[in-house]
Design an enzyme around this catalytic site. Structure first.
Site, PDB file in Angstrom:
ATOM      1  N   GLY A  14       0.835  -1.208   0.003  1.00 31.54           N
ATOM      2  CA  GLY A  14      -0.138   0.015  -0.127  1.00 31.54           C
ATOM      3  C   GLY A  14       0.945   1.271   0.144  1.00 31.54           C
ATOM      4  N   GLY A  17       2.593   1.442   3.758  1.00 32.34           N
ATOM      5  CA  GLY A  17       3.322   0.137   4.010  1.00 32.34           C
ATOM      6  C   GLY A  17       4.590   0.009   2.992  1.00 32.34           C
ATOM      7  N   SER A 108      -6.390   7.377  10.875  1.00 27.07           N
ATOM      8  CA  SER A 108      -6.806   8.473   9.748  1.00 27.07           C
ATOM      9  C   SER A 108      -7.262   9.742  10.313  1.00 27.07           C
ATOM     10  CB  SER A 108      -7.606   8.393   8.856  1.00 27.07           C
ATOM     11  OG  SER A 108      -8.325   9.135   8.008  1.00 27.07           O
ATOM     12  N   SER A 109      -6.996  10.859   9.938  1.00 32.65           N
ATOM     13  CA  SER A 109      -7.417  12.246  10.406  1.00 32.65           C
ATOM     14  C   SER A 109      -8.835  12.257  10.241  1.00 32.65           C
ATOM     15  CB  SER A 109      -6.655  13.412   9.622  1.00 32.65           C
ATOM     16  OG  SER A 109      -7.002  13.447   8.189  1.00 32.65           O
ATOM     17  N   CYS A 110      -9.721  11.466   9.537  1.00 35.26           N
ATOM     18  CA  CYS A 110     -10.930  11.560   9.530  1.00 35.26           C
ATOM     19  C   CYS A 110     -11.844  11.091  10.698  1.00 35.26           C
ATOM     20  CB  CYS A 110     -11.630  10.702   8.208  1.00 35.26           C
ATOM     21  SG  CYS A 110     -11.318   8.735   8.520  1.00 35.26           S
ATOM     22  N   TYR A 137     -15.794   4.588   7.737  1.00 36.22           N
ATOM     23  CA  TYR A 137     -14.046   4.167   7.809  1.00 36.22           C
ATOM     24  C   TYR A 137     -13.619   4.771   9.156  1.00 36.22           C
ATOM     25  CZ  TYR A 137      -9.353   4.597   6.296  1.00 36.22           C
ATOM     26  OH  TYR A 137      -8.010   4.694   6.410  1.00 36.22           O
ATOM     27  N   LYS A 141     -11.453   3.211  12.180  1.00 40.24           N
ATOM     28  CA  LYS A 141     -10.102   3.736  12.725  1.00 40.24           C
ATOM     29  C   LYS A 141     -10.002   4.022  14.162  1.00 40.24           C
ATOM     30  CE  LYS A 141      -7.640   3.040   9.039  1.00 40.24           C
ATOM     31  NZ  LYS A 141      -6.488   2.112   9.328  1.00 40.24           N
ATOM     32  N   LEU A 167      -2.320  11.729   3.067  1.00 41.61           N
ATOM     33  CA  LEU A 167      -1.076  11.290   2.472  1.00 41.61           C
ATOM     34  C   LEU A 167      -1.197  11.183   0.906  1.00 41.61           C
ATOM     35  CD1 LEU A 167      -0.566   8.641   4.977  1.00 41.61           C
ATOM     36  CD2 LEU A 167       0.523  10.980   4.916  1.00 41.61           C
ATOM     37  N   HIS A 180      -8.148   9.431  -3.577  1.00 43.87           N
ATOM     38  CA  HIS A 180      -8.310  10.531  -2.845  1.00 43.87           C
ATOM     39  C   HIS A 180      -8.021  11.986  -3.660  1.00 43.87           C
ATOM     40  CE1 HIS A 180      -7.431   7.897   0.597  1.00 43.87           C
ATOM     41  NE2 HIS A 180      -8.387   8.573   0.895  1.00 43.87           N
TER      42      HIS A 180
END
Length: 311
Positions: A14, A17, A108-110, A137, A141, A167, A180
């Protein structure tokens, strides 16, 4: 971590990763374990149990996740919550049961509320409602970072969590339906240039503000935190710098050398109006990002051209 410690990078193909794996190699770590999805389905509880029981990794970077942009999150919420919960539960629990010395979980910042105070501090988590378009999502997280917190509390594990900002970089997803905003715009602008298209449609008003971090910076931050941070409270990872979607699109136009016109479709969703992380705790720990946005976009575009064999 010692250079010969056994380290499992989950999600090594990913965006994050792959960079964690590359940075570990660059820094001299030699005992690295990876598995493709075909070799190990992290949603399969028994398969994950068997893997950990056999391999006994000492450190784990949990970078595997089911990810996507606004459209994918809004269209397939059941997939996003179920698949991510399965991955997190299986890897975190198996890490505990097999005495992993330390695990780093990527969130994640979400996870932060839709109308969160800015910049977003770690303590703002769960203070009000989430953005609906990616709620499934975000909940998954949040569950992952809370699992790390609760396993530390109940079992004395050393599981840390990090919350990255948006990112981008090599190995990003450039699919126009599921990617994104930055990679989607990069591909749109590139294809418009190739096709001599006079205009490009950009979703939303262009007003939302976003923060972007080059993925190699993210990977280096993760390794730095794995080596230097052992607290339960999670850490934000970002730049502390924001840009509007309109200015982002204009920057991409400049990098790609496209002369057409941007057309903003305000009937499409904007998502959260502003997302800027407070990274003061990370800075106090001694880590700062290295790659600014324009330089990172150039690096990403060059990678994209090489990947498409267009250089």
């Amino acid at each position: 971590m010692n250079k010969n410690d056994k380290i499992f990078v989950a999600g090594h193909r990913g965006l994050v990763g792959s960079q964690i794996l590359e940075c570990l190699k660059e820094q001299g770590y030699t005992n690295l374990i990876t598995r493709t999805h075909q070799e190990l389905d992290l949603q399969n509880q028994q398969a994950v149990k068997d893997f950990f029981s056999k391999e006994k990794p000492e450190y784990v970077f949990l970078a595997a996740a089911h990810v996507g942009g606004i459209h994918a999150n809004n269209t397939y919420p059941a997939d996003f919550i179920m698949k991510n919960l399965q991955i997190e539960c299986n890897v975190i629990d198996s890490s505990y049961k097999n005495k992993v010395k330390k695990l780093l979980f990527l969130g994640s910042s979400c996870i932060y509320p839709k109308f969160c105070g800015q910049p977003m501090k770690e303590e703002y988590l769960l203070t009000s409602e989430l953005e609906k378009t990616n709620e499934a999502y975000a909940i998954a997280k949040i569950a992952g970072l809370k699992m790390c917190e609760y396993y530390n509390k109940q079992y004395g594990t050393n599981f840390v969590s990090v919350m990255p900002t948006n990112l981008y970089g090599p190995n990003d997803n450039f699919d126009l339906e599921n990617s994104h905003v930055l990679p989607a715009l990069l591909r749109k602008v590139h294809e418009a240039k190739l096709n001599n298209s006079p205009t490009i449609e950009v979703w939303g008003s262009g007003k939302p503000l976003r923060e972007f971090l080059y993925v190699k910076d993210m990977a280096e931050a993760c390794i730095y935190i794995m080596e230097n941070y052992n607290e339960t409270p999670f850490l934000n990872i970002g730049t502390g710098v924001e840009i509007s979607i309109r200015d982002l699109a204009e920057t991409i136009k400049e990098v790609v050398s496209y002369d057409g016109t941007l057309v903003f479709n305000a009937e499409k969703p904007d998502g959260t109006p502003r997302k800027l992380l407070d990274v003061s705790k990370l800075h106090n720990l001694g880590w700062h990002h290295k790659v600014d946005l324009k330089e990172g976009i150039k690096k990403t575009y060059n990678w994209y051209l090489e990947d498409k064999n267009e250089i």
